[in-house]
Write an enzyme that holds these catalytic residues in place. Structure first.
Site, mmCIF file in Angstrom:
data_model
loop_
_atom_site.group_PDB
_atom_site.id
_atom_site.type_symbol
_atom_site.label_atom_id
_atom_site.label_comp_id
_atom_site.label_asym_id
_atom_site.label_seq_id
_atom_site.Cartn_x
_atom_site.Cartn_y
_atom_site.Cartn_z
ATOM 1 N N ARG A 248 -3.421 -10.455 4.682
ATOM 2 C CA ARG A 248 -3.930 -10.410 3.308
ATOM 3 C C ARG A 248 -2.851 -9.782 2.438
ATOM 4 O O ARG A 248 -2.504 -8.611 2.622
ATOM 5 C CB ARG A 248 -5.224 -9.599 3.244
ATOM 6 C CG ARG A 248 -5.847 -9.532 1.857
ATOM 7 C CD ARG A 248 -7.136 -8.719 1.886
ATOM 8 N NE ARG A 248 -7.775 -8.661 0.579
ATOM 9 C CZ ARG A 248 -7.513 -7.749 -0.362
ATOM 10 N NH1 ARG A 248 -6.618 -6.781 -0.119
ATOM 11 N NH2 ARG A 248 -8.127 -7.770 -1.528
ATOM 12 N N LYS B 118 0.823 -1.211 0.000
ATOM 13 C CA LYS B 118 0.000 0.000 0.000
ATOM 14 C C LYS B 118 0.856 1.260 0.000
ATOM 15 O O LYS B 118 2.036 1.234 0.338
ATOM 16 C CB LYS B 118 -0.975 -0.028 1.181
ATOM 17 C CG LYS B 118 -2.098 -1.045 0.973
ATOM 18 C CD LYS B 118 -3.171 -0.967 2.025
ATOM 19 C CE LYS B 118 -4.342 -1.882 1.650
ATOM 20 N NZ LYS B 118 -5.384 -1.898 2.710
#
Length: 281
Positions: free
Chosen positions: A261, A227
């Site tokens: 995840r 991210k």
């Protein structure tokens, strides 16, 4: 994992043990997800990628057909279903024992995905974008990932002002969790929503205080993989953010994460194995 946290998930009759954290691999059947390495456009490629993730140690495969990157374009529920349902069916034809999670905030897509064989619903909106989601997943009886989000993918970055970040996120998740429990939902995982209506600085604050979520006694699913919090901080690209992902995943494990995840399964599995030797959990 904190002592009181639930340690099992019932996935269509299969009991998944979370005493040791597990990995969820990300497969996006979208043309515009933020990390190009997660995109697949053909079912053959998707099945091959899923097979590699399973071989690398993934417990779950998370298939999504709606990009939730900041500013992502909206698509219809029908188009989303047309992307994810054939993908789920293709993976399960080749790997019938695979545990598939569907990444959707739409109740009807979730229902169709479970009918197609999915074992979990991963809702980035935590029930806030579809009033039928909670009733639907409670009725389906599959594990549900309740993520914190304000607004929607187009508006969320303008909604990152909090009176007290951690307290507010915990409170807002708590409200949604109470609604789910009232409907009889049994297996819920909590996701603080890193990058969703949160700045990079807020993401680091949230990660450093992840133990605040232990009060719910529900397992935590953490999605930090590649991210912008990582690559903007390091002044690199998402393609170069694997090492930073591993560092923050390890921090999440130390703070009580039950599911990671990720885009890169093997590295996450290795982080879990090494952390286990350090008695993190």
């Amino acid at each position: 994992m904190p002592k009181g946290t639930k340690k099992t998930l019932n996935c269509r009759g299969r009991l998944i043990d979370l005493t040791t954290p597990v990995v969820m691999g990300i497969l996006n059947v979208t043309p515009d997800s933020f990390y190009t390495g997660s995109r697949v456009s053909a079912n053959a490629d998707l099945v091959e990628r899923a097979g590699q993730m399973l071989a690398d140690g993934a417990t779950f495969i998370d298939i999504g057909g709606y990009s939730t990157r900041p500013g992502a374009n909206d698509i219809s529920p029908a188009e989303e279903a047309d992307r994810v349902l054939p993908a789920i069916e293709a993976v399960l034809r080749q790997y019938p024992n695979a545990l598939i999670s569907v990444d959707t905030f739409r109740a009807e897509v979730a229902r169709q995905a479970v009918d197609a064989g999915a074992s979990m619903v991963n809702d980035v909106a935590g029930g806030t974008l579809d009033p039928l989601m909670f009733e639907t997943v409670a009725g389906l009886g599959v594990p549900y990932v309740l993520m914190h989000l304000r607004g929607n993918p187009k508006t969320m970055q303008s909604l990152s002002v909090y009176e007290n970040l951690v307290v507010d996120v915990v409170d807002e998740i708590g409200v949604q969790l109470a609604k789910l429990r009232a409907l009889g939902a049994k297996d819920v995982l909590l996701d603080p929503g890193f990058g969703f209506a949160k700045t990079p600085a807020q993401n680091f604050e949230l990660l450093s205080q992840l133990n605040a979520f232990q009060q719910f006694d529900e397992p935590l699913l953490i999605g930090l993989s590649r991210k912008s919090t990582i690559w903007k901080t390091l002044n690199i690209s998402a393609d170069a953010a694997l090492n930073g992902t591993t560092v923050l995943n390890t921090a999440a494990l130390l703070k009580g994460a039950s599911v990671l995840r990720v885009h890169d399964v093997r590295e996450a599995v290795e982080a879990i194995k090494l952390s286990q030797r350090l008695n993190f959990f």
